[in-house]
Design a protein around this motif. Structure first.
Motif, PDB file in Angstrom:
ATOM      1  N   ALA A 289     -20.581  12.781  37.757  1.00 56.29           N
ATOM      2  CA  ALA A 289     -19.553  13.266  38.676  1.00 56.29           C
ATOM      3  C   ALA A 289     -20.164  14.229  39.682  1.00 56.29           C
ATOM      4  O   ALA A 289     -20.687  15.280  39.312  1.00 56.29           O
ATOM      5  N   SER A 290     -20.094  13.868  40.958  1.00 50.96           N
ATOM      6  CA  SER A 290     -20.555  14.748  42.028  1.00 50.96           C
ATOM      7  C   SER A 290     -19.420  15.693  42.390  1.00 50.96           C
ATOM      8  O   SER A 290     -18.392  15.275  42.933  1.00 50.96           O
ATOM      9  N   LEU A 291     -19.599  16.974  42.090  1.00 46.97           N
ATOM     10  CA  LEU A 291     -18.524  17.952  42.265  1.00 46.97           C
ATOM     11  C   LEU A 291     -18.602  18.699  43.581  1.00 46.97           C
ATOM     12  O   LEU A 291     -17.678  19.420  43.926  1.00 46.97           O
ATOM     13  N   GLY A 292     -19.711  18.563  44.313  1.00 47.10           N
ATOM     14  CA  GLY A 292     -19.815  19.225  45.603  1.00 47.10           C
ATOM     15  C   GLY A 292     -20.513  20.560  45.519  1.00 47.10           C
ATOM     16  O   GLY A 292     -21.483  20.739  44.775  1.00 47.10           O
ATOM     17  N   SER A 293     -20.006  21.530  46.263  1.00 49.96           N
ATOM     18  CA  SER A 293     -20.662  22.829  46.359  1.00 49.96           C
ATOM     19  C   SER A 293     -20.073  23.799  45.339  1.00 49.96           C
ATOM     20  O   SER A 293     -18.902  23.719  44.960  1.00 49.96           O
ATOM     21  N   GLY A 314     -15.465  19.840  46.486  1.00 43.19           N
ATOM     22  CA  GLY A 314     -16.184  18.605  46.769  1.00 43.19           C
ATOM     23  C   GLY A 314     -15.285  17.398  46.682  1.00 43.19           C
ATOM     24  O   GLY A 314     -14.052  17.508  46.556  1.00 43.19           O
ATOM     25  N   PRO A 315     -15.865  16.216  46.711  1.00 46.34           N
ATOM     26  CA  PRO A 315     -15.070  14.985  46.719  1.00 46.34           C
ATOM     27  C   PRO A 315     -14.261  14.774  45.449  1.00 46.34           C
ATOM     28  O   PRO A 315     -13.251  14.076  45.471  1.00 46.34           O
ATOM     29  N   SER A 316     -14.677  15.369  44.340  1.00 45.66           N
ATOM     30  CA  SER A 316     -13.935  15.187  43.090  1.00 45.66           C
ATOM     31  C   SER A 316     -12.782  16.166  42.929  1.00 45.66           C
ATOM     32  O   SER A 316     -11.959  16.000  42.029  1.00 45.66           O
ATOM     33  N   GLY A 317     -12.729  17.197  43.783  1.00 45.99           N
ATOM     34  CA  GLY A 317     -11.634  18.142  43.695  1.00 45.99           C
ATOM     35  C   GLY A 317     -12.072  19.563  43.961  1.00 45.99           C
ATOM     36  O   GLY A 317     -13.192  19.823  44.424  1.00 45.99           O
ATOM     37  N   GLN A 318     -11.164  20.491  43.661  1.00 49.33           N
ATOM     38  CA  GLN A 318     -11.419  21.911  43.884  1.00 49.33           C
ATOM     39  C   GLN A 318     -11.091  22.694  42.616  1.00 49.33           C
ATOM     40  O   GLN A 318     -10.176  22.347  41.874  1.00 49.33           O
ATOM     41  N   LEU A 319     -11.859  23.764  42.409  1.00 50.51           N
ATOM     42  CA  LEU A 319     -11.609  24.693  41.311  1.00 50.51           C
ATOM     43  C   LEU A 319     -11.804  26.102  41.822  1.00 50.51           C
ATOM     44  O   LEU A 319     -12.789  26.384  42.522  1.00 50.51           O
ATOM     45  N   ASP A 320     -10.865  26.977  41.489  1.00 53.99           N
ATOM     46  CA  ASP A 320     -10.983  28.399  41.819  1.00 53.99           C
ATOM     47  C   ASP A 320     -10.673  29.194  40.562  1.00 53.99           C
ATOM     48  O   ASP A 320      -9.606  29.016  39.954  1.00 53.99           O
ATOM     49  N   ALA A 340      -7.158  24.172  39.164  1.00 50.03           N
ATOM     50  CA  ALA A 340      -7.992  23.029  39.532  1.00 50.03           C
ATOM     51  C   ALA A 340      -7.109  21.944  40.118  1.00 50.03           C
ATOM     52  O   ALA A 340      -5.976  21.731  39.668  1.00 50.03           O
ATOM     53  N   SER A 341      -7.624  21.257  41.124  1.00 45.30           N
ATOM     54  CA  SER A 341      -6.932  20.130  41.752  1.00 45.30           C
ATOM     55  C   SER A 341      -7.901  18.964  41.844  1.00 45.30           C
ATOM     56  O   SER A 341      -9.026  19.125  42.329  1.00 45.30           O
ATOM     57  N   LEU A 342      -7.458  17.780  41.391  1.00 42.15           N
ATOM     58  CA  LEU A 342      -8.298  16.586  41.383  1.00 42.15           C
ATOM     59  C   LEU A 342      -7.560  15.457  42.098  1.00 42.15           C
ATOM     60  O   LEU A 342      -6.477  15.040  41.643  1.00 42.15           O
ATOM     61  N   PRO A 343      -8.080  14.939  43.209  1.00 39.28           N
ATOM     62  CA  PRO A 343      -7.382  13.870  43.939  1.00 39.28           C
ATOM     63  C   PRO A 343      -7.319  12.558  43.185  1.00 39.28           C
ATOM     64  O   PRO A 343      -6.407  11.760  43.411  1.00 39.28           O
ATOM     65  N   ASP A 344      -8.282  12.282  42.304  1.00 37.93           N
ATOM     66  CA  ASP A 344      -8.280  11.047  41.510  1.00 37.93           C
ATOM     67  C   ASP A 344      -8.763  11.405  40.110  1.00 37.93           C
ATOM     68  O   ASP A 344      -9.956  11.369  39.813  1.00 37.93           O
TER      69      ASP A 344
END
Length: 470
Positions: A289-293, A314-320, A340-344
């Motif tokens: 899973a490529s999570l981005g930055s 990143g493309p898999s979603g956001q986490l704060d 956390a938010s995951l588009p897919d």
């Protein structure tokens, strides 16, 4: 010429046998054989007294030779002291690969001038480790499986090593209590290659680490199969450790049965001793899973570090998230609170290594979780806390909406599989839903829910109970 053999006497409270031999070049060699403990050896080698007392335990046979220049020697010719031993009977208090049990043999040889013209001090331990230090001990070089050491220059120390396995945390702990230098901190350089390097609970394969301490700053680079980047740390003034990573790729097991027992909380690294941290990673990847930055910021707290910011985008979603990495009741603990938010969600789960049982569904959730140990020791059997999840319209893969099989969701014995979205034993064509929402409480390897709700065009499923996570 002086000559003598079998001369018996006493030194350092121990019997000693001395031979005096004229050498072909006109020098005279005085040889002694005796048994020495670490205190006696430290008195014999005062420049190395502090590390010898700390690193050695026990007693071993030593051969001591003093080469005294003859009358025909050049002016200033040095008198050389050599010490040799197999170290059998002594324990070497260092982590691998230099650890040594008392019954093991590891040949030590030290050669140093004690009078006359200054010369470097040379030593070797076994066939793999060698060292060389300048006459004033302001510079030195140590090599392990990287050739023979030579004095590096006017100032500073160098370490060049090639190892199969290196635990940097263990070495930091072993050397933390020793400060063999007085005055201003020396400059030093470490260039280490290791097939497997352990750093902060993370295992790095085929690692190359280069660190340099110079003018109050510690800086370096690290490259491995999992991680690549550089770092900088202004020492001594509470400035943050600044880490810039080009990539950080981690693997973790997704099969709970293969890892049922939680790890014992690590004692290192101790968050109470760590500086503030600023970390930026351009490419974070977990399994496939490529999570981005990734961006991480910490700051000192009363019993450790406050995680002021942990964000992934990143493309898999956001986490704060934010939290604590601290020390409580003689052990470490970690806590994270965030969203956390995951588009897919289904695609992300599949890339992490789980079966893709969800399709066409995004998800949003919040969590407040804690567990014993450092942040990397999160384990399904030991974490506690709560989480809420809200999954939008989608489809459960290969679920036949037949009423008898949907009712199988209420089978409490199968809740573990249900909440992992494993519906393969129910039906085979898939089940569309409008939403899945609920809250969970986690404690002692169990998850509890009283309000998990699956809303669909053909029915409404309410689930409550306990799910064993182990």
């Amino acid at each position: 010429a002086l000559r003598g053999s079998g001369i018996r006497g006493e030194a350092f409270g121990r019997p000693v046998q001395v031979d005096v031999t004229p050498m072909p070049n006109g020098d005279t060699r005085v040889s002694a054989r005796t048994s020495l403990g670490n205190d006696a050896l430290a008195r014999q080698l005062p420049q190395l007294a502090a590390p010898l007392r700390q690193l050695l335990d026990g007693e071993a046979e030593f051969s001591i030779e003093v080469d005294i220049p003859g009358i025909s020697a050049a002016p200033g010719a040095p008198t050389i002291l050599s010490v040799a031993s197999s170290l059998e009977g002594m324990r070497l208090n260092l982590p691998p690969p230099l650890a040594k049990a008392p019954q093991e043999r590891k040949d030590l040889l030290v050669s140093m001038p004690v009078a006359g013209e200054p010369r470097p001090t040379l030593f070797s331990l076994g066939s793999q480790l060698s060292g060389a230090f300048s006459p004033d001990w302001q510079s030195g070089q140590i090599r392990y499986q990287r050739g023979k050491a030579t004095p590096p220059g006017p100032a500073g120390y160098q370490l060049h090593a090639r190892l199969e396995h290196l635990d940097l945390d263990a070495w930091q702990n072993a050397l933390a209590s020793y400060d063999g230098h007085r005055g201003a901190p020396p400059e030093w350089l470490a260039d280490i290659h290791s097939e497997r390097l352990l750093l902060g609970g993370i295992s790095l394969d085929e690692a190359k680490l280069k660190v340099q301490a110079k003018t109050g700053t510690l800086q370096g680079t690290v490259a491995s199969r999992q991680l690549e980047g550089d770092f900088s740390y202004p020492t001594g003034n509470a400035q943050p450790l600044d880490m810039r990573l080009q990539r950080f790729h981690l693997q973790f097991p997704t099969d709970e049965e293969s890892n049922p027992e939680p790890p014992a909380p690590a004692l290192t690294p101790d968050p109470r001793t760590l500086p503030p941290i600023q970390l930026v990673c351009e490419d974070l990847q977990l399994n496939d899973a490529s999570l981005g930055s990734l961006e991480l910021r910490t700051q000192p707290a009363s019993q450790g570090l406050e995680i002021a910011q942990l964000s992934i985008d990143g493309p898999s979603g956001q986490l704060d998230a934010s939290g604590t990495w601290g020390w409580q009741e003689e052990t470490q603990y970690s806590r994270l609170t965030g969203t956390a938010s995951l588009p897919d969600l289904g695609k992300t789960l599949r890339m992490l290594g789980y079966p893709r049982s969800l399709q066409e569904a995004s998800a949003h959730g919040s969590f407040d979780l804690s567990w014993p140990g450092h942040p990397g020791q999160f384990h399904h059997a030991s974490f506690r806390g709560a989480a809420d999840i809200d999954i939008s319209k989608g489809r459960l893969a290969e679920v036949d909406p037949g009423i008898t099989r949907v009712l199988g969701l209420l089978n409490l014995d199968a809740l573990t599989r249900r909440l992992k979205l494993d519906f393969g034993d129910l039906v085979k064509k898939g089940y569309s839903f409008d939403s899945i929402a609920g809250s969970f409480r986690f404690e002692d390897g169990d998850a509890y829910t009283h309000d998990l709700l699956v809303e669909g065009a053909s029915g409404r499923i309410e689930i409550g109970g306990r799910i064993g996570l182990v």
